[in-house]
Design a protein around this motif. Structure first.
Motif, PDB file in Angstrom:
ATOM      1  N   LYS A 234       0.634  -1.209   0.030  1.00 16.80           N
ATOM      2  CA  LYS A 234      -0.102  -0.065  -0.036  1.00 16.80           C
ATOM      3  C   LYS A 234       0.851   1.272  -0.037  1.00 16.80           C
ATOM      4  N   THR A 235       0.297   2.346  -0.784  1.00 15.68           N
ATOM      5  CA  THR A 235       1.334   3.570  -0.662  1.00 15.68           C
ATOM      6  C   THR A 235       1.071   4.041   0.651  1.00 15.68           C
ATOM      7  N   SER A 236       0.233   4.066   1.454  1.00 15.88           N
ATOM      8  CA  SER A 236       0.352   4.563   2.849  1.00 15.88           C
ATOM      9  C   SER A 236       1.276   3.874   3.840  1.00 15.88           C
ATOM     10  N   ARG A 238       4.578   3.268   5.100  1.00 14.13           N
ATOM     11  CA  ARG A 238       5.785   4.048   5.315  1.00 14.13           C
ATOM     12  C   ARG A 238       6.345   3.804   6.668  1.00 14.13           C
TER      13      ARG A 238
END
Length: 244
Positions: A234-236, A238
């Motif tokens: 997922k891009t979220s 981090r």
């Protein structure tokens, strides 16, 4: 765990069509090929490898504790934090690290439990005792470290680590494979396992990690489901705080 139970109840068990039988057959064939072609030569030259001292150093990084202990400590730390007092950015950071720790514990821990059950149930003698027992001496349920060769627990750990890295960094799979396979192969050079033990363990750990990744995608942790193949990160997700 409340989130996990709620999402399992609300989301259907729909997973991508991964060709597990094909990959399982490849794993079995590679293990069989290593047994037929490499195990006996490896047993015959046991103790004659050059660079064995370096292998003894490198093989320590295949111990499960290197991955399980930090992950467990991360979960303990997350449990002690008051999440309600965190800003949104800090909350996402703690959440992502918690998910990663959960993934590593699931992949390495569950595969480690299974491999230990298998190795004592099968009871294959290690190459250290090749001259005494030969390449295929089985003593099921002997509960003796001499007969705990197949599959390799260290190689299983490295297979699980490779699986986690493959899911997180799919474009760098060749770097992850080279690193983890080299560490797993040290079990051969130190005389603890035959090549087939190592191949079998590596494949087992990899399968567990990929399976955990699919479950995590269903739950919405770290990954999002894909129609085919492995889940995508997922891009979220981090592990460092985004720049303002």
């Amino acid at each position: 765990m409340r989130i996990v139970r709620g999402r399992f109840a609300a989301r259907p068990a729909v997973y991508p069509n991964v060709p597990w039988p094909i990959w399982g057959l490849v794993w079995v064939l590679l293990t069989a090929a290593a047994f037929v072609r490499l195990d006996t030569p490896a047993g015959m030259v046991h103790g004659q490898w050059s660079g064995a001292r370096f292998a003894e150093f490198l093989t320590q990084f295949a111990l499960g504790g290197w991955y399980l202990i930090p992950s467990a400590l991360l979960l303990v730390a997350a449990n002690l934090i008051d999440w309600r007092s965190l800003s949104r950015r800090s909350l996402m950071l703690v959440y992502n690290w918690t998910c990663l720790a959960f993934l590593v514990l699931s992949s390495v821990g569950l595969s480690g439990l299974l491999v230990n059950l298998l190795k004592y149930a099968i009871g294959r003698a290690r190459p250290l005792y090749f001259q005494d027992f030969g390449v295929l001496a089985l003593h099921p349920f002997a509960f003796d470290a001499r007969f705990a060769g197949f599959p390799s627990g260290h190689a299983t750990t490295m297979g699980a680590v490779f699986g986690v890295l493959l899911l997180l960094f799919p474009r760098r799979w060749y770097i992850a494979l080279t690193l983890t396979a080299c560490i797993a192969s040290t079990r051969i050079f130190v005389g603890a396992h035959y090549p087939s033990d190592t191949v079998a363990g590596f494949g087992l750990g990899l399968a567990f990690a990929l399976g955990c990744g699919l479950v995590f995608a269903r739950l919405g942790f770290i990954f999002r489901p894909a129609r085919t193949g492995l889940p995508a990160r997922k891009t979220s997700f981090r592990l460092t705080a985004p720049e303002k």
